[in-house]
Design a protein around this motif. Structure first.
Motif, PDB file in Angstrom:
ATOM      1  N   GLU A 133      19.472 -27.048 -33.705  1.00 11.59           N
ATOM      2  CA  GLU A 133      18.087 -26.923 -34.733  1.00 11.59           C
ATOM      3  C   GLU A 133      18.944 -25.785 -35.168  1.00 11.59           C
ATOM      4  N   MET A 134      18.358 -24.672 -34.314  1.00 10.99           N
ATOM      5  CA  MET A 134      18.815 -23.443 -35.294  1.00 10.99           C
ATOM      6  C   MET A 134      20.338 -23.315 -36.347  1.00 10.99           C
ATOM      7  N   PHE A 135      21.532 -23.724 -35.950  1.00 10.70           N
ATOM      8  CA  PHE A 135      22.661 -24.254 -37.481  1.00 10.70           C
ATOM      9  C   PHE A 135      21.645 -24.782 -38.043  1.00 10.70           C
ATOM     10  N   ASN A 136      21.190 -25.744 -38.452  1.00  9.37           N
ATOM     11  CA  ASN A 136      20.899 -26.236 -39.248  1.00  9.37           C
ATOM     12  C   ASN A 136      21.003 -25.981 -40.573  1.00  9.37           C
ATOM     13  N   GLU A 137      21.393 -25.576 -41.448  1.00 13.78           N
ATOM     14  CA  GLU A 137      20.548 -24.521 -43.106  1.00 13.78           C
ATOM     15  C   GLU A 137      19.627 -24.737 -43.628  1.00 13.78           C
ATOM     16  N   ASN A 138      19.057 -26.133 -43.365  1.00 17.31           N
ATOM     17  CA  ASN A 138      17.717 -27.077 -44.020  1.00 17.31           C
ATOM     18  C   ASN A 138      16.650 -26.268 -42.788  1.00 17.31           C
ATOM     19  N   ASN A 139      16.558 -25.718 -42.552  1.00 15.81           N
ATOM     20  CA  ASN A 139      15.678 -25.594 -41.017  1.00 15.81           C
ATOM     21  C   ASN A 139      14.671 -24.636 -41.625  1.00 15.81           C
ATOM     22  N   VAL A 140      14.026 -25.124 -41.450  1.00 18.43           N
ATOM     23  CA  VAL A 140      12.059 -24.013 -42.097  1.00 18.43           C
ATOM     24  C   VAL A 140      12.582 -22.759 -41.322  1.00 18.43           C
ATOM     25  N   TYR A 141      12.863 -22.800 -40.439  1.00 22.46           N
ATOM     26  CA  TYR A 141      12.975 -20.997 -40.018  1.00 22.46           C
ATOM     27  C   TYR A 141      14.323 -20.780 -39.736  1.00 22.46           C
ATOM     28  N   THR A 142      15.059 -20.946 -41.111  1.00 22.51           N
ATOM     29  CA  THR A 142      16.644 -20.425 -40.690  1.00 22.51           C
ATOM     30  C   THR A 142      16.392 -18.609 -41.081  1.00 22.51           C
ATOM     31  N   TYR A 143      17.898 -18.522 -41.245  1.00 20.83           N
ATOM     32  CA  TYR A 143      17.710 -17.008 -41.468  1.00 20.83           C
ATOM     33  C   TYR A 143      16.926 -16.337 -43.385  1.00 20.83           C
ATOM     34  N   LYS A 144      16.935 -17.377 -43.977  1.00 16.95           N
ATOM     35  CA  LYS A 144      17.103 -16.661 -44.607  1.00 16.95           C
ATOM     36  C   LYS A 144      14.846 -16.616 -44.761  1.00 16.95           C
ATOM     37  N   THR A 145      14.094 -17.034 -43.507  1.00 18.25           N
ATOM     38  CA  THR A 145      13.091 -17.134 -43.556  1.00 18.25           C
ATOM     39  C   THR A 145      12.261 -16.256 -43.147  1.00 18.25           C
TER      40      THR A 145
END
Length: 362
Positions: A133-145
């Protein structure tokens, strides 16, 4: 003459901005006027205190294992003392679990591990969680969060620049050029705190939220979960089927490989090799129902693919294991995404056994 004066106004404003921005370079002013800390900032800035404590624990004769990961790693924190098989290790072991972060990603893990080495602390071994799940760009908790929360120092911004995508590289340049923007500097707050002698670092919130988790405490009996074949019907629907759908929505939705997350995973590996940190990368076990859902979305090969791509098979510091290959006796689950805390001693034994294969593990 009046028109000439008007022409000077934009230049004077620019000069004022530059002057204020340079004043922010003074650490005391910077810390007095930047915004209240949020979870990500709190975590990174509070870590040096924890590393100092770990140094003391290490000097007392205990081995220190640092556990970094999502809520799947957080179950380590529910044991005050994890019983370790004497056949695996004789010395007492302390598990530093305040670095286990719910549903986070490799950017934050990298910053935490870097803060560890910057503080001069080296664990006996580091357990790094790997979840697809960590590698999903569209995970709600990515690096962008986390990027929306973090206020990193200049050296940290420069360090992570190469791992970011073009959008965030431009943001890093803007933050480096204008520190006031980077730190969300509030001049009025700065003056107020400087006069009163108060600093944001003295605020309980600085340490109290994420970077300094509550004391380890036993898990509640109702958190033990059920054997994989003995879930009551209602619990199965709620904890397995229903929860799997929510995990799919938040973490696996529109699955797309995130290049920045891959880059930060690589940076963690490079950092461990450079500083000779013994590290076991492990993939936590999840319920078969959710495992089937995830595999249909991701292909289920990310662990082996990234391990082969980034880790030298002859590495003196890194070993790895996936617990989703039927290699554990644990069959008790809290929900579709987490094994029961009663599985932790077995997991700890297994990971420490792998650690013993690391040449630089002593």
């Amino acid at each position: 003459m009046k028109e000439i004066r008007l022409y000077f106004i934009p230049f004077l404003l620019l000069l004022l901005v530059i002057l204020v921005d340079k004043l922010i370079c003074i650490p005391d002013i910077r810390e007095s006027g930047r915004r209240t800390y949020k979870a990500g900032q709190n975590l990174v800035l509070g870590m040096p205190t924890i590393w100092e404590e770990n140094k003391t624990i290490q000097k007392s004769g205990k081995r220190v294992v640092v556990v970094t990961g999502t809520s799947r790693s957080e179950s380590f924190h529910q044991w005050k003392e994890i019983p370790i098989s004497k056949s695996i290790i004789q010395e007492p072991v302390y598990f530093e679990t305040r670095t286990a972060i719910k549903a986070s990603e490799f950017l934050l893990y990298y910053l935490i591990i870097k803060s560890m080495t910057d503080s001069g602390f080296k664990p006996d071994v580091l357990f790094l969680e790997f979840s697809e799940e960590m590698f999903n760009e569209n995970n709600v908790y990515t690096y962008k969060t986390k990027w929306a929360e973090l206020m990193l120092h200049e050296d940290e911004l420069l360090d992570i620049y190469d791992a970011m995508n073009p959008q965030f590289k431009r943001d890093i340049i803007a933050r480096l050029l204008f520190l006031g923007y980077n730190y969300h500097f509030n001049p009025i707050l700065a003056v107020k705190n400087l006069v009163s002698g108060k600093r944001v670092a003295n605020d309980d919130y600085f340490i109290g939220l994420s970077s300094y988790m509550n004391e380890k405490k036993p898990f509640a009996p109702d958190h033990i979960g059920y054997h994989v074949n003995n879930f009551p019907e209602k619990e199965y629907q709620d904890r397995i089927v229903g929860y799997a759908e929510s995990r799919k929505l938040y973490f696996l939705n529109n699955y797309r490989i995130s290049n920045p997350e891959i880059n930060f995973f690589r940076k963690i590996i490079d950092h461990a090799e450079k500083h000779n940190i013994p590290m076991v990368i492990w993939e936590p076990q999840i319920h078969p129902y959710f495992q089937d859902i995830r595999k249909k979305i991701t292909g289920g090969e990310l662990f082996n693919k990234n391990i082969k791509q980034f880790i030298d098979p002859n590495s003196k510091n890194i070993r790895y294991i996936s617990l989703n290959e039927g290699n554990t006796n644990c069959q008790t689950y809290v929900d579709c995404s987490h094994v029961s805390p009663i599985c932790v001693p077995e997991i700890a034994d297994k990971l420490l056994q792998i650690a013993k294969e690391i040449p630089n593990y002593k």
